[in-house]
Design a protein around this motif. Structure first.
Motif, PDB file in Angstrom:
ATOM      1  N   UNK A 186       0.882  -1.366   0.111  1.00  0.00           N
ATOM      2  CA  UNK A 186       0.046   0.007  -0.046  1.00  0.00           C
ATOM      3  C   UNK A 186       1.237   0.792  -0.060  1.00  0.00           C
ATOM      4  N   UNK A 187       1.297   2.006  -0.725  1.00  0.00           N
ATOM      5  CA  UNK A 187       2.088   2.699  -0.643  1.00  0.00           C
ATOM      6  C   UNK A 187       1.441   3.846  -0.792  1.00  0.00           C
ATOM      7  N   UNK A 188       1.946   4.669  -0.114  1.00  0.00           N
ATOM      8  CA  UNK A 188       3.511   4.792   0.652  1.00  0.00           C
ATOM      9  C   UNK A 188       3.821   4.632   1.885  1.00  0.00           C
ATOM     10  N   UNK A 189       2.419   3.818   2.439  1.00  0.00           N
ATOM     11  CA  UNK A 189       1.886   3.514   3.768  1.00  0.00           C
ATOM     12  C   UNK A 189       3.002   1.880   4.249  1.00  0.00           C
ATOM     13  N   UNK A 190       2.761   1.331   3.298  1.00  0.00           N
ATOM     14  CA  UNK A 190       3.100  -0.472   4.151  1.00  0.00           C
ATOM     15  C   UNK A 190       3.479  -1.239   3.086  1.00  0.00           C
ATOM     16  N   UNK A 191       4.851  -1.906   3.395  1.00  0.00           N
ATOM     17  CA  UNK A 191       5.292  -3.279   2.746  1.00  0.00           C
ATOM     18  C   UNK A 191       5.451  -3.932   2.933  1.00  0.00           C
ATOM     19  N   UNK A 192       4.972  -5.381   2.507  1.00  0.00           N
ATOM     20  CA  UNK A 192       5.192  -6.337   3.627  1.00  0.00           C
ATOM     21  C   UNK A 192       5.319  -8.165   2.832  1.00  0.00           C
ATOM     22  N   UNK A 193       5.775  -9.025   3.491  1.00  0.00           N
ATOM     23  CA  UNK A 193       5.792 -10.193   2.175  1.00  0.00           C
ATOM     24  C   UNK A 193       6.222 -11.272   3.496  1.00  0.00           C
ATOM     25  N   UNK A 194       6.013 -12.628   3.013  1.00  0.00           N
ATOM     26  CA  UNK A 194       6.865 -13.489   3.397  1.00  0.00           C
ATOM     27  C   UNK A 194       7.603 -14.529   3.338  1.00  0.00           C
ATOM     28  N   UNK A 195       8.216 -14.932   3.015  1.00  0.00           N
ATOM     29  CA  UNK A 195       9.356 -16.141   2.618  1.00  0.00           C
ATOM     30  C   UNK A 195       8.344 -17.526   2.363  1.00  0.00           C
ATOM     31  N   UNK A 196       8.567 -17.972   0.710  1.00  0.00           N
ATOM     32  CA  UNK A 196       7.749 -19.480   0.829  1.00  0.00           C
ATOM     33  C   UNK A 196       9.091 -20.840   0.538  1.00  0.00           C
ATOM     34  N   UNK A 197      10.602 -19.927   0.486  1.00  0.00           N
ATOM     35  CA  UNK A 197      11.810 -20.635   0.381  1.00  0.00           C
ATOM     36  C   UNK A 197      12.771 -19.562   1.058  1.00  0.00           C
ATOM     37  N   UNK A 198      13.526 -20.744   1.706  1.00  0.00           N
ATOM     38  CA  UNK A 198      14.927 -19.722   1.532  1.00  0.00           C
ATOM     39  C   UNK A 198      15.586 -20.860   3.092  1.00  0.00           C
ATOM     40  N   UNK A 199      16.127 -20.484   4.177  1.00  0.00           N
ATOM     41  CA  UNK A 199      16.777 -21.349   5.152  1.00  0.00           C
ATOM     42  C   UNK A 199      16.161 -21.383   6.397  1.00  0.00           C
ATOM     43  N   UNK A 200      14.817 -20.355   6.556  1.00  0.00           N
ATOM     44  CA  UNK A 200      14.189 -20.482   8.063  1.00  0.00           C
ATOM     45  C   UNK A 200      13.316 -19.715   7.257  1.00  0.00           C
ATOM     46  N   UNK A 201      12.167 -19.688   7.647  1.00  0.00           N
ATOM     47  CA  UNK A 201      10.568 -19.034   7.512  1.00  0.00           C
ATOM     48  C   UNK A 201      10.825 -17.905   8.189  1.00  0.00           C
ATOM     49  N   UNK A 202      10.358 -17.012   7.226  1.00  0.00           N
ATOM     50  CA  UNK A 202      10.388 -14.956   7.892  1.00  0.00           C
ATOM     51  C   UNK A 202       9.556 -14.849   7.284  1.00  0.00           C
TER      52      UNK A 202
END
Length: 143
Positions: free
Chosen positions: A72-88
């Motif tokens: 939601x520019x310019x207020x928030x950006x969020x993401x969740x990992x779907x692959x990597x060394x740990x869920x983040x």
């Protein structure tokens, strides 16, 4: 599981700060742990967009795949990992403070396997990298 959060005040308007920090092409410029980051789905970035980040973490190269969960520019950006060394999960909040932008960045991660045993070290490394990255972005945006 651990959560780290850092804040910084950047002397630029929130739209400019948001655009810079959320553009995958800029990530390696301000986050020294990132080798590259690219969109792996159709642009532009929006909820559902997927990204791939190549990083140098604790002395080794790893890849993370992400799905943007909130944009939601310019207020928030969020993401969740779907692959990597740990869920983040990762979240950036931007708010106007006079003629400046207050940025709050939060990373939540769940180390598994052997990383569980060194979780405090991992959390400290993540916190330090995040603080240094935000300071670097501030210097770049205010230059």
């Amino acid at each position: 599981m651990f959560t780290v959060a850092e804040t910084i005040l950047i002397e630029r308007d929130p739209a400019a700060v948001f655009a810079y920090l959320t553009d995958p092409a800029n990530r390696s410029r301000w986050d020294t742990s990132v080798i590259s980051e690219e969109i792996t789905s159709a642009p532009p970035v929006r909820p559902g967009t997927t990204l791939r980040t190549r990083m140098r973490v604790i002395g080794r190269e790893v890849e993370y795949d992400w799905r943007v969960t909130h944009f939601e520019p310019p207020v928030v950006m969020a993401a969740r990992s779907s692959a990597g060394i740990m869920p983040t999960t990762l979240r950036f909040d931007f708010s106007e403070r006079g003629e400046a932008c207050h940025v709050r960045a939060e990373i939540e991660a769940s180390p598994g396997g052997m990383l569980r045993f060194v979780e405090p070290v991992v959390a400290d490394t993540v916190r330090s990298t995040l603080a240094q990255g935000l300071a670097r972005a501030k210097a770049q945006l205010e230059a």
